[in-house]
Design a protein around this motif. Structure first.
Motif, PDB file in Angstrom:
ATOM      1  N   GLU A  55       0.823  -1.200   0.000  1.00 16.12           N
ATOM      2  CA  GLU A  55       0.000   0.000   0.000  1.00 16.12           C
ATOM      3  C   GLU A  55       0.856   1.248   0.000  1.00 16.12           C
ATOM      4  N   ILE A  56       0.250   2.336  -0.428  1.00 13.80           N
ATOM      5  CA  ILE A  56       0.986   3.587  -0.536  1.00 13.80           C
ATOM      6  C   ILE A  56       0.093   4.762  -0.165  1.00 13.80           C
ATOM      7  N   SER A  57       0.720   5.758   0.473  1.00 15.80           N
ATOM      8  CA  SER A  57       0.041   7.019   0.765  1.00 15.80           C
ATOM      9  C   SER A  57       0.955   8.121   0.241  1.00 15.80           C
ATOM     10  N   ALA A  58       0.435   8.943  -0.684  1.00 19.42           N
ATOM     11  CA  ALA A  58       1.282   9.934  -1.346  1.00 19.42           C
ATOM     12  C   ALA A  58       0.827  11.352  -1.026  1.00 19.42           C
ATOM     13  N   HIS A  59       1.785  12.254  -0.951  1.00 17.49           N
ATOM     14  CA  HIS A  59       1.543  13.649  -0.583  1.00 17.49           C
ATOM     15  C   HIS A  59       2.461  14.532  -1.411  1.00 17.49           C
ATOM     16  N   ALA A  60       1.952  15.674  -1.846  1.00 15.80           N
ATOM     17  CA  ALA A  60       2.795  16.504  -2.713  1.00 15.80           C
ATOM     18  C   ALA A  60       2.390  17.964  -2.611  1.00 15.80           C
ATOM     19  N   SER A  61       3.332  18.838  -2.933  1.00 14.75           N
ATOM     20  CA  SER A  61       3.079  20.282  -2.888  1.00 14.75           C
ATOM     21  C   SER A  61       3.680  20.957  -4.112  1.00 14.75           C
ATOM     22  N   ASP A  66       1.967  19.666 -12.196  1.00 12.69           N
ATOM     23  CA  ASP A  66       2.805  18.673 -11.520  1.00 12.69           C
ATOM     24  C   ASP A  66       3.225  19.234 -10.147  1.00 12.69           C
ATOM     25  N   TYR A  67       3.944  18.449  -9.372  1.00 12.29           N
ATOM     26  CA  TYR A  67       4.393  18.841  -8.041  1.00 12.29           C
ATOM     27  C   TYR A  67       5.916  18.910  -8.011  1.00 12.29           C
ATOM     28  N   ASP A  68       6.451  19.879  -7.268  1.00 11.69           N
ATOM     29  CA  ASP A  68       7.910  19.971  -7.172  1.00 11.69           C
ATOM     30  C   ASP A  68       8.450  19.287  -5.913  1.00 11.69           C
ATOM     31  N   THR A  69       7.568  18.947  -4.993  1.00 10.23           N
ATOM     32  CA  THR A  69       7.943  18.433  -3.675  1.00 10.23           C
ATOM     33  C   THR A  69       6.988  17.308  -3.317  1.00 10.23           C
ATOM     34  N   SER A  70       7.524  16.180  -2.884  1.00  8.97           N
ATOM     35  CA  SER A  70       6.598  15.081  -2.560  1.00  8.97           C
ATOM     36  C   SER A  70       7.158  14.182  -1.472  1.00  8.97           C
ATOM     37  N   MET A  71       6.257  13.467  -0.840  1.00 10.93           N
ATOM     38  CA  MET A  71       6.601  12.463   0.173  1.00 10.93           C
ATOM     39  C   MET A  71       5.614  11.320   0.061  1.00 10.93           C
ATOM     40  N   VAL A  72       6.109  10.098   0.228  1.00 14.29           N
ATOM     41  CA  VAL A  72       5.191   8.960   0.304  1.00 14.29           C
ATOM     42  C   VAL A  72       5.577   8.072   1.490  1.00 14.29           C
ATOM     43  N   ILE A  73       4.593   7.318   1.956  1.00 14.67           N
ATOM     44  CA  ILE A  73       4.848   6.204   2.885  1.00 14.67           C
ATOM     45  C   ILE A  73       4.245   4.954   2.260  1.00 14.67           C
ATOM     46  N   LYS A 116       3.825   0.527   2.744  1.00 14.01           N
ATOM     47  CA  LYS A 116       3.985  -0.582   3.689  1.00 14.01           C
ATOM     48  C   LYS A 116       4.115  -1.883   2.911  1.00 14.01           C
ATOM     49  N   SER A 117       5.049  -2.726   3.341  1.00 12.44           N
ATOM     50  CA  SER A 117       5.219  -4.021   2.681  1.00 12.44           C
ATOM     51  C   SER A 117       4.320  -5.059   3.337  1.00 12.44           C
ATOM     52  N   GLN A 118       4.234  -6.208   2.694  1.00 15.98           N
ATOM     53  CA  GLN A 118       3.435  -7.315   3.232  1.00 15.98           C
ATOM     54  C   GLN A 118       3.819  -7.640   4.680  1.00 15.98           C
ATOM     55  N   SER A 119       5.080  -7.633   4.966  1.00 13.48           N
ATOM     56  CA  SER A 119       5.530  -8.011   6.318  1.00 13.48           C
ATOM     57  C   SER A 119       5.439  -6.844   7.304  1.00 13.48           C
ATOM     58  N   GLY A 120       5.041  -5.662   6.822  1.00 15.64           N
ATOM     59  CA  GLY A 120       4.887  -4.522   7.719  1.00 15.64           C
ATOM     60  C   GLY A 120       6.031  -3.523   7.705  1.00 15.64           C
ATOM     61  N   VAL A 121       7.044  -3.749   6.870  1.00 16.76           N
ATOM     62  CA  VAL A 121       8.127  -2.766   6.767  1.00 16.76           C
ATOM     63  C   VAL A 121       7.549  -1.433   6.291  1.00 16.76           C
ATOM     64  N   LEU A 122       7.908  -0.344   6.974  1.00 15.21           N
ATOM     65  CA  LEU A 122       7.454   0.984   6.560  1.00 15.21           C
ATOM     66  C   LEU A 122       8.551   1.646   5.732  1.00 15.21           C
ATOM     67  N   CYS A 123       8.136   2.217   4.588  1.00 14.79           N
ATOM     68  CA  CYS A 123       9.103   2.844   3.673  1.00 14.79           C
ATOM     69  C   CYS A 123       8.703   4.291   3.438  1.00 14.79           C
ATOM     70  N   HIS A 124       9.663   5.184   3.598  1.00 11.88           N
ATOM     71  CA  HIS A 124       9.407   6.590   3.318  1.00 11.88           C
ATOM     72  C   HIS A 124      10.316   7.060   2.185  1.00 11.88           C
ATOM     73  N   ILE A 125       9.725   7.772   1.236  1.00  8.43           N
ATOM     74  CA  ILE A 125      10.512   8.383   0.155  1.00  8.43           C
ATOM     75  C   ILE A 125      10.190   9.867   0.133  1.00  8.43           C
ATOM     76  N   ASN A 126      11.213  10.716   0.068  1.00  9.18           N
ATOM     77  CA  ASN A 126      10.908  12.127  -0.135  1.00  9.18           C
ATOM     78  C   ASN A 126      11.696  12.670  -1.310  1.00  9.18           C
ATOM     79  N   ASN A 127      10.982  13.334  -2.211  1.00  8.17           N
ATOM     80  CA  ASN A 127      11.567  13.865  -3.450  1.00  8.17           C
ATOM     81  C   ASN A 127      11.396  15.376  -3.549  1.00  8.17           C
ATOM     82  N   SER A 128      12.403  16.006  -4.141  1.00  5.60           N
ATOM     83  CA  SER A 128      12.294  17.433  -4.478  1.00  5.60           C
ATOM     84  C   SER A 128      12.895  17.630  -5.857  1.00  5.60           C
ATOM     85  N   ARG A 129      12.354  18.613  -6.579  1.00  8.92           N
ATOM     86  CA  ARG A 129      12.873  18.896  -7.913  1.00  8.92           C
ATOM     87  C   ARG A 129      14.016  19.916  -7.877  1.00  8.92           C
TER      88      ARG A 129
END
Lengths: 334, 334, 334, 334
Positions: free
Chosen positions: A190-196, A208-215, A217-230
Motif C-alpha cells: 500500500e501507498i500514501s502519497a503527498h505533494a506540494s 505537476d508537483y515539485d515536492t513530494s513524500m510517500v509512505i 507498507k510491505s506485506q511483512s509490515g516494513v514501513l518505507c518513506h521516500i521524499n523527493n524534491s525537484r
C-alpha cells in the motif's frame, strides 16, 4: 564481442555510447536518433555508424543487443521491434508512462523470450548495492524501515516537464524500484502519497508537483518513506537508510574529493556533492552495463527485468490515486 | 565537606571558583588575589570570603585544601606555604618556569607528605581519557606513534608573552604531559624541537616562537609528534591520534552542537569548534576537581603529581636546548 | 595518436598498460619485461607487441614515448637510451637510489631536450590537488604548516626491502615531493629525521626502519611534518593537512563507498579505506597519464620533471644523514 | 529566589529535582510522590522537604512554582490545583491523554492567568534550537520539508505501555510539537499516519505499534515526515532535518566523546550515541528550567504554553484517526 545498436543520442544516450564503446566485450555498431546531428556528434567519438532508420539498425543480423535511450513514448515500439528481431534489450526507465501500453507490450513480447533489462541504475551503485548486500547478509537483522531521500539539483525544462509523466512516474520511480530491490521477496502492498507545489512555476503550470513524500507498507509490515524534491541547491541529494532489529545502515551522499575545509565560518566543510546523475552514478552506469553484458553472455536472467519496470510504474500510478483520493491505496500488481 | 582556599581570581581562577562552589563535597572558604577587586567579583558569585593575605587563608585551620591559580612565578611560594601548613594542594601548570626553583621546592616539600596535584587538565577530558583507556585495554595493540595537534585560537597579550616562559614551557607543556600520560611506563628519552616566527610581531619581539613542532622518542621506540600554533582562526584545535599494531584512535575536535549545514558553497559544515580552553575543557576541569577531591577523601595518591609537573618542564627545557643546538637532545630527568 | 613502449610489466606496469591502452590518444605498441611471461600476460589484455629487447622497443621509429616502470636500478639506463632516441619519457619514482648516478644521468640527458616526467602520482590525485589549488588561491592565507600522514597497509617482501633504498628513499620520497609541490617557490632548507624498528623482523634484518617521522623547515619558515609507517592494519592511510593564517584544509582518507553502519558496538562506521596505492590513486594514475600526454602533444614542459625527482632524493639522503648524526641537516640541492 | 514544589519523584522527577536544586535562583522546597520512599530518596540529595500531601505542598504560601512530573493521568488535577493557588506551573508532556479532559482543564484555568509551561524539551536542546534559529534567520530560505527521526533505545515496561496512550500520544507527541515549533506561524493542517507491529510482543499485546511513520502538510504546503521506533539497538536516535530553497540543515545525533576508531573491521567509528533522553537532553532540560525561571521572573509569557500541549495532543489524536480510516485527516484545533 557483442554488437550494440543504441537508440537515442541525448545526454544519457551519449553516456551509454561511451560506456559501450569502452567496454572490452562490446562494440557499438549503430547509433540512431531522430536528430541526425545529435547522432553524428555521438557517433564521432565512438566510431559507430549512424543508422538511417531505427528498424534497420535493430534488424541488422550482426547486432546482438539494442540499447533504448530515446524519448519515453518511443520505448515500447523499439522494445517490440527488438524483441521480434530476437535481440537482447536494455531500456531506460520508465518503460512507458501508460500502464495499458506497458501491458500491451508485455503481452506482445511474452513468448519471444529475449533478455530485457530496465535502467534502474541505483541497483548498481557500489554504495547502495553494499547497503542491500549488508541487509541480505543479516547485518541489520530483520528489516523494519527504509528511508530514501532523492532530490534533483534543479527542475528539468518545461518541455520535458510536460511529457515527464509527473514527479512520481519520472523521478520517484527510481526510489519505488529501489525499495522493491531492498525488500526482495516482501512486496509493497500500500501507498500514501503527498505533494506540494512550492517553488516552480513551470511545474505548477503543467499541474505537476515539485515536492513530494510517500509512505509505503510491505506485506511483512516494513514501513518505507521516500521524499523527493525537484531542486536542491547543494546538489544531487541521494541517500538511503535502512533500519532493523540489529542496527542501521546509511548510504550517504558523495563528493568528488575527500577535502575538508576550516575557516572563520566553516568547520569540516566538504566539497560539494556530485551535481547530478551523470556524475553521481557514473560507476553505477558502468556496472549496470557490465551486468547486462554478463547476463547476455552467460545466458542468465537479467537482474532488473520487464516486471520490475512494470511494477514500479504500478506503484507510481497508485501514488497518484492516493494523492487524488487522500487515502492509503492498495497496490494491485495483477 | 572539604574547605578550599583559592589563590588567584583571574580567568581560570574564576572558573575553578565556580567548580569548587558547585561541588557537593566542597566549600569555597577563601579567595585571595593581589587584585582585591578581582577577588571580590569572584567571591560575590561563590559566597566565599575575601582573604586579606594568602598566608592567613592558607593557614586557617579549617581549610583542607589550597587551590593555586595565581601567576606562575608565585606558585612555588604558595606550594611551600600550603605544604608546611599540611594542606592538600592543587597547582595550575606549570609549577614554575625555572627547573632550579622547581627542584628547590621539591626538596622543601619532600618530607611534608601532602597530596599535591598539577593542573594537566587534558588527562581528565572525557575524549582524551577514553583514548588513553582504549590504548590501555589493548584496542590498538602495541603503541607505535602519538600525534598531537594543539593550537590556540590567538596569541595572548604581550604582557603575558613576556613572562610566559615561551611556547614550549607555556603551551606545549600540556602536550608533553599528555604524551607521558599515554606512554605510561615508557619514558620519553629524546626530543628534537623546531620553531618559527611566522605571524606575530609581539611574539617575535619577546624572542618567542608562534609556530612549533617536535618529535620525541620513548624508550621502547614510540615516535611522538606535537605541533603547536599560537593562532588558529577556526578555534581551539585540540586533537590526539594514537597508532599501533591493531589500529588507530583519534580524539577529534568538538563543537557545541551537532548541527550540519549545506548550501551552494558549504557541504556538511559543522558549527565552529569550541573557541578556547574554558569551553573546550569545561568537563575536564570538573572531572579534574572531582578526581582531586576523591584522592583527598580516600587518601589515595593524586593522579598527576609533582613529579609529573617537574618532568614536563624538563622536557620543555630540553626542547629549547634542541632548538639552540639543532640537535636531538637526550632528556635527563634526574 | 602517441605510440608507447612500456618497460616493466609488474603490478604497477600492468596498471600503466591498461591506462595507456584505454587512453583515446595513446597506443601501447610494445611491452618489455625481463620476465617474458609477465610481459605476455599484460600484452594479451592490451593488444601490445612483446618486445624482444628494450633497446629495439625504445628505438623503434614509430614510438613516441617510453614509459619506465621496471626495477629502480634499471631506470637510468632506460632514461638515457630513450633520451638518446629522442623519445618522451615517463619514469616511475625514484629515478635511482644513488644520487651520483642520478647526477650522471642528468648530465647525459642535459642537452637532449626530451620531455621527462617522474611518477609522483600524488600531485594528480583529485583531493590532494584540490588542496594545493585551494592554497594557491589563498583560501588558507599564508601557509604555516604541512602535515602528511602516509602509511602502507603492510611491509613489502624481504626481497624488495633489500633493494628498496630504505623507508625514506622508497616511501617518504612521495611525501617529500608532495611537500615541495605544496610549497611551490619556497624551498625546503633543513630536515630532522627520526625512525624506529618496531614491528617487522624483515625490515630490521635489512637495517631499515618500519616507522619514521621527520620535520622539515622551508626558507620562509613553514614547518612540515611527515610520518610514515610500513603497516597500518586499517588500510592505506594517506592524509595531507595544510594550515595557514586564514584556515586549514585536510585531504582525508577515502573509502570505496559512502556507507555508514550503526549497531551495538559501532557508530557511523564507514567502509574500510582503500587498501593500497593501485585502488587509492586509481584516478591519480589516469590523470598523471593525461597530463603527460597533454604536455607531449602541446609541447609544454612536464609538470614533474627530472629536477623534481632529483630533489626528492636529495631530501631523502639528507634524512639519512640527519638520522645518523642526530642533528638537523641543511639540504644542499646543488 | 523561587520556591518550587515538585510533584513526582520517578526517573524524570529526580532529574528535575537536581536541576532545580542546582539552579542559583531556585529553591526546591517540597517533593511529593505517592511513593513516599521514592520521594525520600530524591529529597535526601536535594535538601527538600517531603510533602505529606500534594495539596499542602502546592498551597504553601511560600511556594512560587509547581513542577508536575507525576503520572500523566494526575497532571490535570495538579494543574488545576496549582492554578487555583496562583502558582506558576511546569507540567511534563503530555498534559493528558484525553482531549476532553484537556479541554476541561483549559476552561478551568482560563481566567486564572498563571504562567504554565509544557515539557517539550527538544525546543531547548542547543542543536535543535540552533537549527530553528538558523531557519528563522533565513539560512535555508523558504522552508519546504521537515524530516524527524526519533527512536527510543528500547520499549518501556508493559505496565507503562498500558497507560502510555500509544506511540503517537506518548512518543511522537514530542516530534509533533517540534514540527509546530519549526513551522512557527504556519499551522499543520493534515496528517497521514502509518504503523506496524514488528518486534515487541508487549506492544502488540496492548494493541499499540512499535514502528510508525507520518506525513503532515502545513497551510503553506510544507511537507513533514516523522518516523518513530520503540527500539534502536545503537541508542537514542534523535535527528531533525530541514530543507528549503537555499539549503539544508541537519541536527544530528550526539556521542559523549569525539573519539574515532579504526581497525581491521571499523573505520572512523565513533563512540555510541547517548543512550536515552536523560543523557541526550541533559542540557535541554537545564535550558528548559532556565527559560521557565526567566519567564516567571521577568513576567514574560512562557515559550511552550498550554495551547502548545493541547495542539500536539490534537495532532496525535488525528494520527490515530488517520490510521483507523486509512485516510489523510484534516486537523481541527478548535
Amino acid at each position: 564481442m557483442l554488437n550494440f545498436t543504441l537508440i537515442g543520442a541525448g545526454r544519457i544516450g551519449k553516456m551509454h555510447a561511451q560506456n559501450i564503446a569502452n567496454h572490452p566485450l562490446c562494440n557499438l555498431s549503430y547509433i540512431y536518433d531522430v536528430d541526425t546531428e545529435l547522432a553524428s556528434s555521438v557517433a564521432e567519438t565512438s566510431k559507430a555508424k549512424i543508422a538511417s532508420s531505427a528498424e534497420d539498425a535493430i534488424n541488422d543480423k550482426d547486432v546482438d543487443a539494442v540499447f533504448i535511450a530515446s524519448a519515453t513514448n518511443t520505448h515500447i515500439d523499439y522494445i517490440i521491434l527488438a524483441a521480434q528481431a530476437g535481440k537482447a534489450i536494455f531500456c531506460e526507465k520508465p518503460i512507458d508512462l501508460d500502464i495499458t501500453k506497458v501491458d500491451y507490450c508485455r503481452k506482445k513480447i511474452k513468448n519471444l523470450n529475449v533478455p530485457i533489462q530496465i535502467g534502474f541504475n541505483r541497483r548498481f551503485d557500489p554504495s547502495h548495492k553494499k547497503l542491500k548486500l549488508s541487509k541480505d547478509e543479516g547485518e541489520i537483522g530483520k528489516l523494519e524501515k527504509i528511508i530514501i531521500t532523492s532530490r534533483d539539483p534543479g527542475p528539468p525544462s518545461k518541455e520535458y516537464l510536460k511529457i515527464s509523466g509527473g514527479i512520481f512516474r519520472d523521478m520517484a520511480i527510481h526510489d519505488f524500484d529501489f525499495c522493491r530491490f531492498i525488500l526482495g521477496n516482501d512486496p509493497i502492498q500500500e501507498i500514501s502519497a503527498h505533494a506540494s507545489q512550492l517553488f516552480s512555476d513551470d511545474i505548477r503550470d503543467v499541474d505537476d508537483y515539485d515536492t513530494s513524500m510517500v509512505i509505503m507498507k510491505s506485506q511483512s509490515g516494513v514501513l518505507c518513506h521516500i521524499n523527493n524534491s525537484r531542486r536542491a541547491i547543494y546538489g544531487y541529494d541521494q541517500r538511503v537508510e535502512i533500519f532493523g532489529s540489529k542496527g542501521m545502515i546509511i548510504s550517504d551522499n558523495q563528493s568528488p574529493t575527500s577535502v575538508k575545509k576550516f575557516d572563520k565560518n566553516i568547520t569540516n566543510s566538504e566539497d560539494p556533492i556530485y551535481y547530478f546523475f551523470i556524475e553521481r552514478y557514473d560507476q553505477a552506469y558502468k556496472n549496470q552495463l557490465e551486468n547486462f553484458v554478463n547476463c547476455i553472455i552467460k545466458k542468465k536472467p537479467t537482474s532488473v527485468n520487464f516486471e520490475d519496470g512494470r511494477k514500479a510504474l504500478i506503484i507510481a500510478d497508485a501514488a497518484y490515486e492516493s494523492l487524488a483520493k487522500k487515502q492509503t491505496v492498495k497496490i494491485n500488481y495483477s
